[in-house]
Design an enzyme around this catalytic site. Sequence first.
Site, short mmCIF file in Angstrom:
data_model
loop_
_atom_site.label_atom_id
_atom_site.label_comp_id
_atom_site.label_asym_id
_atom_site.label_seq_id
_atom_site.Cartn_x
_atom_site.Cartn_y
_atom_site.Cartn_z
N MET A 99 42.93 -32.03 25.71
CA MET A 99 43.65 -30.68 25.78
C MET A 99 43.35 -29.74 26.67
O MET A 99 42.27 -29.29 26.81
CB MET A 99 43.81 -30.07 24.23
CG MET A 99 44.00 -30.91 23.06
SD MET A 99 43.10 -30.50 21.65
CE MET A 99 44.29 -29.05 21.32
N PHE A 186 39.93 -23.34 23.37
CA PHE A 186 39.88 -23.66 24.96
C PHE A 186 39.70 -25.20 25.14
O PHE A 186 40.13 -25.77 24.03
CB PHE A 186 38.63 -22.81 25.54
CG PHE A 186 38.74 -21.09 25.61
CD1 PHE A 186 39.75 -20.67 26.30
CD2 PHE A 186 38.11 -20.74 24.65
CE1 PHE A 186 40.15 -19.29 26.20
CE2 PHE A 186 38.34 -19.22 24.58
CZ PHE A 186 39.27 -18.54 25.31
N GLY A 187 39.36 -25.51 26.33
CA GLY A 187 39.49 -27.08 26.67
C GLY A 187 38.84 -27.86 25.73
O GLY A 187 37.60 -27.63 25.09
N SER A 188 39.19 -29.00 25.26
CA SER A 188 38.79 -29.84 24.20
C SER A 188 39.55 -31.18 24.25
O SER A 188 40.32 -31.61 24.98
CB SER A 188 39.12 -29.02 22.86
OG SER A 188 40.41 -28.77 22.75
N ARG A 189 39.22 -31.87 23.16
CA ARG A 189 39.83 -33.35 22.90
C ARG A 189 39.95 -33.70 21.32
O ARG A 189 39.22 -33.19 20.72
CB ARG A 189 38.85 -34.41 23.73
CG ARG A 189 39.43 -35.86 23.92
CD ARG A 189 38.56 -36.28 24.52
NE ARG A 189 37.63 -37.69 24.00
CZ ARG A 189 36.95 -38.35 24.65
NH1 ARG A 189 36.33 -38.11 25.65
NH2 ARG A 189 36.48 -39.43 23.88
#
Length: 219
Positions: A99, A186-189
């Site tokens: 993401m 925020f950015g992640s998985r």
Amino acid sequence: MTIHKEGYTSIALSILFIFIINAIVEYRFADIAWLRWFIYIFSFALFVIILQFFRNPKRTFTRGENLIICPADGKVVVIEETQEDEYFKDKRLQVSIFMSPVNVHINRNPISGVVKFFKYHPGKYLAAWNPKSSTENERTTVVVEHKNGAPVLFRQIAGALARRIVWYVKEGDKVVQTEQFGFIKFGSRVDIFLPLGTKVNLELNQVVKGGITVLGELS
């Protein structure tokens, strides 16, 4: 489209920050036109970025008793057989969705069932595409047992920018497919671990939508 509840504090803080820097520029640097315009443009861009990150778009969800639905928006970065050592302690089929900061960051239940296991792990903030992020980053692990007895494990993983994982489930909860189980800022998985032999309908680098794209099917 609405704004997700997890964004209220961040949006309020960003408005306060924008107000302060604009007030400083107007008071101290009013005669420097280029600086004023730079701050105006920066302020507008920052506000738009924060708003889009916490957006909660209206969607028509995909549901099916034996379907596994993607738990997050993003891009498929892993489809492989791997060893899962936290809960199953055996081989599983792993599917990972990255993401980026521009994706919707709501996480949704891929199946309906009962939460058999939940654990939060504090940790590092390695880049979400780093293989070690699955075991070393801040993360949660959720295992939901489908009514046919098949367990599905899904894991929220914080990225390099993320500093807070939010979850809405606990052991014993009955969860419904496509309803929210959490949010990552925020950015992640998100990693999903499936029984070997599960039919997966995705390909590497495919862009998916949480609650809409069919990931696979339980046998």
